[in-house]
Write a protein that holds these residues in place. Structure first.
Motif, PDB file in Angstrom:
ATOM      1  N   ARG A   2       0.850  -1.189   0.000  1.00  0.00           N
ATOM      2  CA  ARG A   2       0.000   0.000   0.000  1.00  0.00           C
ATOM      3  C   ARG A   2       0.890   1.245   0.000  1.00  0.00           C
ATOM      4  N   ILE A   3       0.718   2.064  -1.026  1.00  0.00           N
ATOM      5  CA  ILE A   3       1.554   3.248  -1.180  1.00  0.00           C
ATOM      6  C   ILE A   3       0.678   4.485  -1.291  1.00  0.00           C
ATOM      7  N   LEU A   4       1.009   5.501  -0.506  1.00  0.00           N
ATOM      8  CA  LEU A   4       0.330   6.787  -0.569  1.00  0.00           C
ATOM      9  C   LEU A   4       1.146   7.736  -1.438  1.00  0.00           C
ATOM     10  N   VAL A   5       0.507   8.308  -2.440  1.00  0.00           N
ATOM     11  CA  VAL A   5       1.167   9.260  -3.335  1.00  0.00           C
ATOM     12  C   VAL A   5       0.505  10.625  -3.162  1.00  0.00           C
ATOM     13  N   ILE A   6       1.269  11.606  -2.726  1.00  0.00           N
ATOM     14  CA  ILE A   6       0.766  12.967  -2.561  1.00  0.00           C
ATOM     15  C   ILE A   6       1.370  13.790  -3.697  1.00  0.00           C
ATOM     16  N   GLU A   7       0.599  14.000  -4.726  1.00  0.00           N
ATOM     17  CA  GLU A   7       1.072  14.617  -5.981  1.00  0.00           C
ATOM     18  C   GLU A   7      -0.085  15.322  -6.667  1.00  0.00           C
ATOM     19  N   PHE A  19       1.305   2.274 -13.685  1.00  0.00           N
ATOM     20  CA  PHE A  19       2.402   1.357 -13.363  1.00  0.00           C
ATOM     21  C   PHE A  19       2.077   0.547 -12.114  1.00  0.00           C
ATOM     22  N   PHE A  20       1.454   1.188 -11.135  1.00  0.00           N
ATOM     23  CA  PHE A  20       1.056   0.471  -9.924  1.00  0.00           C
ATOM     24  C   PHE A  20       0.072  -0.658 -10.253  1.00  0.00           C
ATOM     25  N   LEU A  21      -0.861  -0.376 -11.147  1.00  0.00           N
ATOM     26  CA  LEU A  21      -1.821  -1.394 -11.552  1.00  0.00           C
ATOM     27  C   LEU A  21      -1.116  -2.591 -12.174  1.00  0.00           C
ATOM     28  N   LYS A  22      -0.120  -2.313 -12.986  1.00  0.00           N
ATOM     29  CA  LYS A  22       0.653  -3.374 -13.628  1.00  0.00           C
ATOM     30  C   LYS A  22       1.406  -4.199 -12.592  1.00  0.00           C
ATOM     31  N   LYS A 101      12.328  14.756 -11.210  1.00  0.00           N
ATOM     32  CA  LYS A 101      11.513  14.765 -12.428  1.00  0.00           C
ATOM     33  C   LYS A 101      12.321  15.336 -13.591  1.00  0.00           C
ATOM     34  N   PRO A 102      12.091  14.836 -14.803  1.00  0.00           N
ATOM     35  CA  PRO A 102      11.232  13.695 -15.160  1.00  0.00           C
ATOM     36  C   PRO A 102      11.911  12.375 -14.790  1.00  0.00           C
ATOM     37  N   PHE A 103      11.106  11.359 -14.529  1.00  0.00           N
ATOM     38  CA  PHE A 103      11.649  10.061 -14.143  1.00  0.00           C
ATOM     39  C   PHE A 103      10.851   8.965 -14.841  1.00  0.00           C
ATOM     40  N   SER A 104      11.436   7.776 -14.903  1.00  0.00           N
ATOM     41  CA  SER A 104      10.725   6.627 -15.463  1.00  0.00           C
ATOM     42  C   SER A 104      10.060   5.853 -14.330  1.00  0.00           C
ATOM     43  N   PRO A 105       8.934   5.210 -14.597  1.00  0.00           N
ATOM     44  CA  PRO A 105       8.294   4.382 -13.562  1.00  0.00           C
ATOM     45  C   PRO A 105       9.215   3.289 -13.038  1.00  0.00           C
ATOM     46  N   LEU A 106      10.056   2.745 -13.898  1.00  0.00           N
ATOM     47  CA  LEU A 106      10.971   1.697 -13.461  1.00  0.00           C
ATOM     48  C   LEU A 106      11.968   2.221 -12.434  1.00  0.00           C
ATOM     49  N   ALA A 107      12.460   3.453 -12.647  1.00  0.00           N
ATOM     50  CA  ALA A 107      13.397   4.051 -11.695  1.00  0.00           C
ATOM     51  C   ALA A 107      12.717   4.284 -10.356  1.00  0.00           C
TER      52      ALA A 107
END
Length: 233
Positions: A2-7, A19-22, A101-107
């Protein structure tokens, strides 16, 4: 997980969410800093990702307030600021890592796995009686309290505590920055050793004196912890 993203940036949030869904990660996304802080301090998160610039409350303030509230959840800062002073500030306020930023989801995912793995390792480690004592320090792993010559050190961040504990376990041993990143942060060296330098600097301001420095720079190699240098006892 479980991850909280404040963005508050829609495109960034959407990219992370896909990406999280994947990855089959449960992500909760909050746009307002103040609301995000209130949700974050309730606990129950495996990792918290915080953007630097937010409406309501900025990311640095959120991070700082969470650490003051003794929230020991891994925190990753997202920032468009690539200046050294900005990144240093984030680490000083208690962030475990930052992604520019910018960043890749993999990173980002690599950083998430790294910080959560480190926290999980500490949590699952057998503690015996939970107390480590040296000539000057008494460290309680259960409560994460540190006493220096009988006086409680009040303002150590979680990562500063981890770093101090690692050094206390290995007195007089010299560690390179890469080794400290691997052993304390729990991930292989990414190419930026300023994270270690910042935390060593902060530890020195909190526990060291000119007479008893504790942390010693070994030029061209790294750092060493030694309680005997400067000790007149």
């Amino acid at each position: 997980m479980r991850i909280l993203v404040i963005e508050d940036n829609e495109s960034v949030s959407s990219m992370i969410e896909l990406f999280f869904l994947k990855e089959e990660i449960h992500g909760s996304f909050i746009k307002n800093g103040l609301e995000g802080f209130e949700i974050a301090k309730q606990g129950g998160w495996d990792c918290i990702i915080i953007d630097w610039m937010l409406p309501g409350m900025d990311g640095i303030s959120i991070c700082h307030k969470l650490r003051l509230a003794n929230i020991a959840t891994p925190i990753i800062m997202l920032t468009a600021k690539d200046g050294e002073s900005d990144q240093v500030l984030g680490l000083e306020m208690g962030a475990d890592d930052y992604v520019t930023k910018p960043f890749s989801p993999l990173a980002l995912m690599a950083r998430i796995k790294a910080v959560t793995r480190r926290y999980s390792t500490l949590k699952d480690k057998p503690l015996q009686d939970g107390v480590v004592e040296t000539a000057h320090f008494k460290i309680n792993l259960n409560t994460r309290d540190v006493l220096l010559d009988g006086v409680r050190i009040q303002n150590l961040t979680p990562k500063e505590f981890d770093l101090l504990y690692h050094f206390v376990q290995h007195p007089k041993q010299v560690f390179s920055r890469e080794q400290l990143l691997d052993n304390v942060w729990g991930y292989d060296f990414y190419g930026d050793d300023r994270t270690v330098d910042v935390h060593i600097k902060r530890l020195r301001t909190k526990v060291s004196t000119d007479e008893q420095p504790f942390f010693h720079t070994v030029w061209g190699v790294g750092y060493r912890f030694d309680e005997t240098i400067g000790d007149s006892k």
